[in-house]
Design a protein around this motif. Structure first.
Motif, PDB file in Angstrom:
ATOM      1  N   LEU A  55      -0.488  19.533 -15.408  1.00  0.00           N
ATOM      2  CA  LEU A  55       0.122  18.221 -15.628  1.00  0.00           C
ATOM      3  C   LEU A  55       1.043  17.852 -14.472  1.00  0.00           C
ATOM      4  O   LEU A  55       1.851  18.673 -14.008  1.00  0.00           O
ATOM      5  CB  LEU A  55       0.912  18.249 -16.931  1.00  0.00           C
ATOM      6  N   GLY A  56       0.925  16.606 -14.023  1.00  0.00           N
ATOM      7  CA  GLY A  56       1.810  16.096 -12.983  1.00  0.00           C
ATOM      8  C   GLY A  56       3.094  15.553 -13.566  1.00  0.00           C
ATOM      9  O   GLY A  56       3.355  15.629 -14.773  1.00  0.00           O
ATOM     10  N   ALA A  57       3.911  14.962 -12.693  1.00  0.00           N
ATOM     11  CA  ALA A  57       5.202  14.432 -13.116  1.00  0.00           C
ATOM     12  C   ALA A  57       5.022  13.201 -13.999  1.00  0.00           C
ATOM     13  O   ALA A  57       4.095  12.414 -13.808  1.00  0.00           O
ATOM     14  CB  ALA A  57       6.040  14.074 -11.895  1.00  0.00           C
ATOM     15  N   GLN A  58       5.919  13.048 -14.965  1.00  0.00           N
ATOM     16  CA  GLN A  58       5.940  11.826 -15.765  1.00  0.00           C
ATOM     17  C   GLN A  58       6.557  10.716 -14.933  1.00  0.00           C
ATOM     18  O   GLN A  58       7.665  10.844 -14.425  1.00  0.00           O
ATOM     19  CB  GLN A  58       6.759  12.051 -17.042  1.00  0.00           C
ATOM     20  N   LEU A  59       5.838   9.610 -14.787  1.00  0.00           N
ATOM     21  CA  LEU A  59       6.327   8.461 -14.044  1.00  0.00           C
ATOM     22  C   LEU A  59       6.795   7.395 -15.015  1.00  0.00           C
ATOM     23  O   LEU A  59       6.102   7.080 -15.988  1.00  0.00           O
ATOM     24  CB  LEU A  59       5.230   7.892 -13.144  1.00  0.00           C
ATOM     25  N   THR A  60       7.974   6.844 -14.764  1.00  0.00           N
ATOM     26  CA  THR A  60       8.495   5.753 -15.589  1.00  0.00           C
ATOM     27  C   THR A  60       8.704   4.529 -14.717  1.00  0.00           C
ATOM     28  O   THR A  60       9.084   4.639 -13.547  1.00  0.00           O
ATOM     29  CB  THR A  60       9.807   6.139 -16.278  1.00  0.00           C
ATOM     30  N   VAL A 116       5.218   4.214 -19.065  1.00  0.00           N
ATOM     31  CA  VAL A 116       5.122   5.646 -18.816  1.00  0.00           C
ATOM     32  C   VAL A 116       3.704   5.961 -18.365  1.00  0.00           C
ATOM     33  O   VAL A 116       2.731   5.462 -18.954  1.00  0.00           O
ATOM     34  CB  VAL A 116       5.475   6.464 -20.076  1.00  0.00           C
ATOM     35  N   ARG A 117       3.603   6.785 -17.332  1.00  0.00           N
ATOM     36  CA  ARG A 117       2.294   7.214 -16.827  1.00  0.00           C
ATOM     37  C   ARG A 117       2.281   8.725 -16.690  1.00  0.00           C
ATOM     38  O   ARG A 117       3.214   9.318 -16.157  1.00  0.00           O
ATOM     39  CB  ARG A 117       1.995   6.584 -15.467  1.00  0.00           C
ATOM     40  N   LEU A 118       1.215   9.348 -17.182  1.00  0.00           N
ATOM     41  CA  LEU A 118       1.011  10.788 -17.074  1.00  0.00           C
ATOM     42  C   LEU A 118      -0.424  11.055 -16.658  1.00  0.00           C
ATOM     43  O   LEU A 118      -1.349  10.380 -17.117  1.00  0.00           O
ATOM     44  CB  LEU A 118       1.270  11.485 -18.408  1.00  0.00           C
ATOM     45  N   PHE A 119      -0.613  12.046 -15.813  1.00  0.00           N
ATOM     46  CA  PHE A 119      -1.957  12.444 -15.408  1.00  0.00           C
ATOM     47  C   PHE A 119      -2.026  13.960 -15.371  1.00  0.00           C
ATOM     48  O   PHE A 119      -1.092  14.636 -14.922  1.00  0.00           O
ATOM     49  CB  PHE A 119      -2.303  11.892 -14.029  1.00  0.00           C
ATOM     50  N   ILE A 129       0.834  -1.198   0.000  1.00  0.00           N
ATOM     51  CA  ILE A 129       0.000   0.000   0.000  1.00  0.00           C
ATOM     52  C   ILE A 129       0.869   1.248   0.000  1.00  0.00           C
ATOM     53  O   ILE A 129       0.542   2.250  -0.633  1.00  0.00           O
ATOM     54  CB  ILE A 129      -0.971  -0.017   1.194  1.00  0.00           C
ATOM     55  N   GLY A 130       2.008   1.174   0.684  1.00  0.00           N
ATOM     56  CA  GLY A 130       2.925   2.298   0.666  1.00  0.00           C
ATOM     57  C   GLY A 130       3.405   2.617  -0.737  1.00  0.00           C
ATOM     58  O   GLY A 130       3.519   3.788  -1.117  1.00  0.00           O
ATOM     59  N   GLY A 131       3.670   1.582  -1.546  1.00  0.00           N
ATOM     60  CA  GLY A 131       4.080   1.821  -2.927  1.00  0.00           C
ATOM     61  C   GLY A 131       2.989   2.501  -3.735  1.00  0.00           C
ATOM     62  O   GLY A 131       3.261   3.418  -4.522  1.00  0.00           O
ATOM     63  N   ALA A 132       1.738   2.068  -3.536  1.00  0.00           N
ATOM     64  CA  ALA A 132       0.629   2.703  -4.245  1.00  0.00           C
ATOM     65  C   ALA A 132       0.469   4.163  -3.821  1.00  0.00           C
ATOM     66  O   ALA A 132       0.242   5.046  -4.659  1.00  0.00           O
ATOM     67  CB  ALA A 132      -0.667   1.932  -3.993  1.00  0.00           C
ATOM     68  N   LEU A 133       0.611   4.426  -2.528  1.00  0.00           N
ATOM     69  CA  LEU A 133       0.466   5.789  -2.032  1.00  0.00           C
ATOM     70  C   LEU A 133       1.577   6.702  -2.539  1.00  0.00           C
ATOM     71  O   LEU A 133       1.338   7.854  -2.904  1.00  0.00           O
ATOM     72  CB  LEU A 133       0.450   5.792  -0.510  1.00  0.00           C
ATOM     73  N   ARG A 134       2.801   6.189  -2.568  1.00  0.00           N
ATOM     74  CA  ARG A 134       3.910   7.006  -3.063  1.00  0.00           C
ATOM     75  C   ARG A 134       3.709   7.382  -4.524  1.00  0.00           C
ATOM     76  O   ARG A 134       3.986   8.506  -4.944  1.00  0.00           O
ATOM     77  CB  ARG A 134       5.233   6.264  -2.874  1.00  0.00           C
ATOM     78  N   THR A 135       3.200   6.433  -5.322  1.00  0.00           N
ATOM     79  CA  THR A 135       2.968   6.732  -6.731  1.00  0.00           C
ATOM     80  C   THR A 135       1.848   7.748  -6.890  1.00  0.00           C
ATOM     81  O   THR A 135       1.923   8.653  -7.740  1.00  0.00           O
ATOM     82  CB  THR A 135       2.619   5.437  -7.501  1.00  0.00           C
ATOM     83  N   PHE A 136       0.807   7.645  -6.072  1.00  0.00           N
ATOM     84  CA  PHE A 136      -0.269   8.633  -6.096  1.00  0.00           C
ATOM     85  C   PHE A 136       0.260  10.020  -5.757  1.00  0.00           C
ATOM     86  O   PHE A 136      -0.061  11.013  -6.426  1.00  0.00           O
ATOM     87  CB  PHE A 136      -1.353   8.216  -5.096  1.00  0.00           C
ATOM     88  N   GLU A 137       1.083  10.099  -4.716  1.00  0.00           N
ATOM     89  CA  GLU A 137       1.638  11.394  -4.327  1.00  0.00           C
ATOM     90  C   GLU A 137       2.501  11.980  -5.437  1.00  0.00           C
ATOM     91  O   GLU A 137       2.454  13.178  -5.721  1.00  0.00           O
ATOM     92  CB  GLU A 137       2.460  11.242  -3.043  1.00  0.00           C
ATOM     93  N   ARG A 138       3.300  11.145  -6.095  1.00  0.00           N
ATOM     94  CA  ARG A 138       4.225  11.630  -7.125  1.00  0.00           C
ATOM     95  C   ARG A 138       3.500  12.035  -8.408  1.00  0.00           C
ATOM     96  O   ARG A 138       3.875  13.020  -9.047  1.00  0.00           O
ATOM     97  CB  ARG A 138       5.260  10.550  -7.452  1.00  0.00           C
ATOM     98  N   SER A 147      11.143  12.365 -22.655  1.00  0.00           N
ATOM     99  CA  SER A 147       9.891  13.004 -22.269  1.00  0.00           C
ATOM    100  C   SER A 147       8.757  12.533 -23.174  1.00  0.00           C
ATOM    101  O   SER A 147       8.939  12.323 -24.379  1.00  0.00           O
ATOM    102  CB  SER A 147      10.036  14.522 -22.369  1.00  0.00           C
ATOM    103  N   ALA A 148       7.573  12.398 -22.572  1.00  0.00           N
ATOM    104  CA  ALA A 148       6.384  12.042 -23.347  1.00  0.00           C
ATOM    105  C   ALA A 148       5.735  13.265 -23.977  1.00  0.00           C
ATOM    106  O   ALA A 148       4.612  13.175 -24.479  1.00  0.00           O
ATOM    107  CB  ALA A 148       5.381  11.319 -22.454  1.00  0.00           C
TER     108      ALA A 148
END
Length: 261
Positions: free
Chosen positions: A156-161, A238-241, A111-120, A170-171
Motif C-alpha cells: 500500500l502506498g501513502a494515503q493522499l488527501t 482521499v486517494r489510496l493505491f 503536469i508537475g502536479g500530476a507527476l508529484r501526485t504519482f510519485e507520492r 486514516s482510511a
C-alpha cells in the motif's frame, strides 16, 4: 525531486545529466533509471492534447507508457491529466493504469502536479510490489491478506488527501471493510491493482471510485457508500493505491526444488 531534475534549465537536459542530478540528490540509481523512463513521457516532449507516447521497455518484459490529456479550463489555468501505464507478466491484467490530474498557470505546473501526485501515491507500490520487490520498504506498508483464492500481500502506498488543510483520519477502517468484501470476488494468483478515490462535501459523498484491475468494482463502491465521511463538513477527498501480490508458498517451492535444492 524528479521534476526538478528535468526542469533545471530552459533546454531539455540529456539523460546523463538527469541521472546525475537524481543520484546526486540521493535517489538510488535503479529508481533514477525508472524515473528517466516515466517522467520524459509527460514532461520533456511536445505537449499536445490526447498524446500517447510510444511505450518503453525496461527489461524485455516490463513496459511503461504514458498518455497526456488536456481538459477544458478557465482562462489563465491549465488542466492536464497524465495516465501512467505499466505492463508486466505478473499482472492480472495486460496493463495497470494510474491516472493523475494537475492544474496551474503553465503546462509545467499542471503536469508537475500530476507527476508529484504519482510519485507520492503510486510509484513506490508499483516499484516495491512489482518492478523491484522489497526495494522501497520505507515508502510502502505491507500487510498479509488472506483470500479464498490464496494468500496475498497488500503493498500500500501513502494515503493522499485533497481539498482540505485539516487533519484527515486514516482510511484504514474503510480499507478493512473493502478487504472483507473483496473475499467475495474471485482473484487469480497474480498481481492485482486496487485504487480508491472518494470525495465528500459537507459529509455527502460526491465521488465514489473503487477500481480493481482498472475496472469499477461495484461491491467496493457499495462499501464506500455505506461508510461515514472522513470529515463532517467542508470538502475532502482521499486517494489510496495498492497492489495485491500473491504470497509464494515456500514449502511448495522447497518441495519443487527437491532434497538437493
Amino acid at each position: 525531486m524528479g521534476i526538478a531534475a528535468f526542469c533545471a534549465g530552459a533546454e531539455s537536459p540529456s539523460d546523463d545529466e538527469v541521472l546525475g542530478r537524481l543520484t546526486g540528490a540521493g535517489v538510488e540509481p535503479w529508481l533514477a533509471e525508472r524515473l528517466l523512463i516515466f517522467l520524459p513521457m509527460a514532461y520533456t516532449r511536445r505537449l499536445l492534447p490526447d498524446v500517447r507516447f510510444p511505450d518503453a521497455v525496461l527489461d524485455g518484459e516490463t513496459r511503461v507508457d504514458a498518455t497526456l490529456f488536456v481538459h477544458p479550463a478557465p482562462a489563465g489555468v491549465v488542466m492536464a491529466q497524465v495516465d501512467f501505464a505499466v505492463s508486466h507478466p505478473a499482472l492480472a491484467t495486460s496493463w495497470l493504469v494510474e491516472s493523475f490530474a494537475g492544474h496551474g498557470a503553465t503546462w509545467r505546473e499542471a503536469i508537475g502536479g500530476a507527476l508529484r501526485t504519482f510519485e507520492r501515491g503510486s510509484l513506490h507500490p508499483i516499484v516495491d510490489g512489482l518492478l523491484r520487490p522489497g526495494a522501497a520498504p520505507e515508502q510502502v506498508v505491507r500487510e498479509r491478506y488472506e483470500h479464498p483464492g490464496g494468500a496475498f500481500e497488500l503493498v500500500l502506498g501513502a494515503q493522499l488527501t485533497m481539498f482540505t488543510d485539516r487533519p484527515v483520519p486514516s482510511a484504514g477502517p474503510l480499507l478493512d471493510r473493502l478487504s472483507e468484501a473483496l473475499r467475495q470476488v474471485p482473484l487469480t494468483p497474480r498481481v492485482h491493482g486496487l485504487r480508491l478515490f472518494v470525495a465528500y462535501h459537507d459529509g455527502r459523498l460526491q465521488t465514489n471510485e473503487v477500481l480493481l484491475d482498472n475496472e469499477p468494482w461495484p461491491g467496493g463502491e457499495a462499501v464506500v457508500a455505506g461508510s461515514p465521511a472522513p470529515l463532517p463538513d467542508g470538502r475532502v477527498a482521499v486517494r489510496l493505491f495498492g497492489l495485491l501480490v500473491p504470497v509464494r508458498d515456500s514449502s511448495a517451492a522447497d518441495e519443487a526444488r527437491g532434497p538437493d535444492g
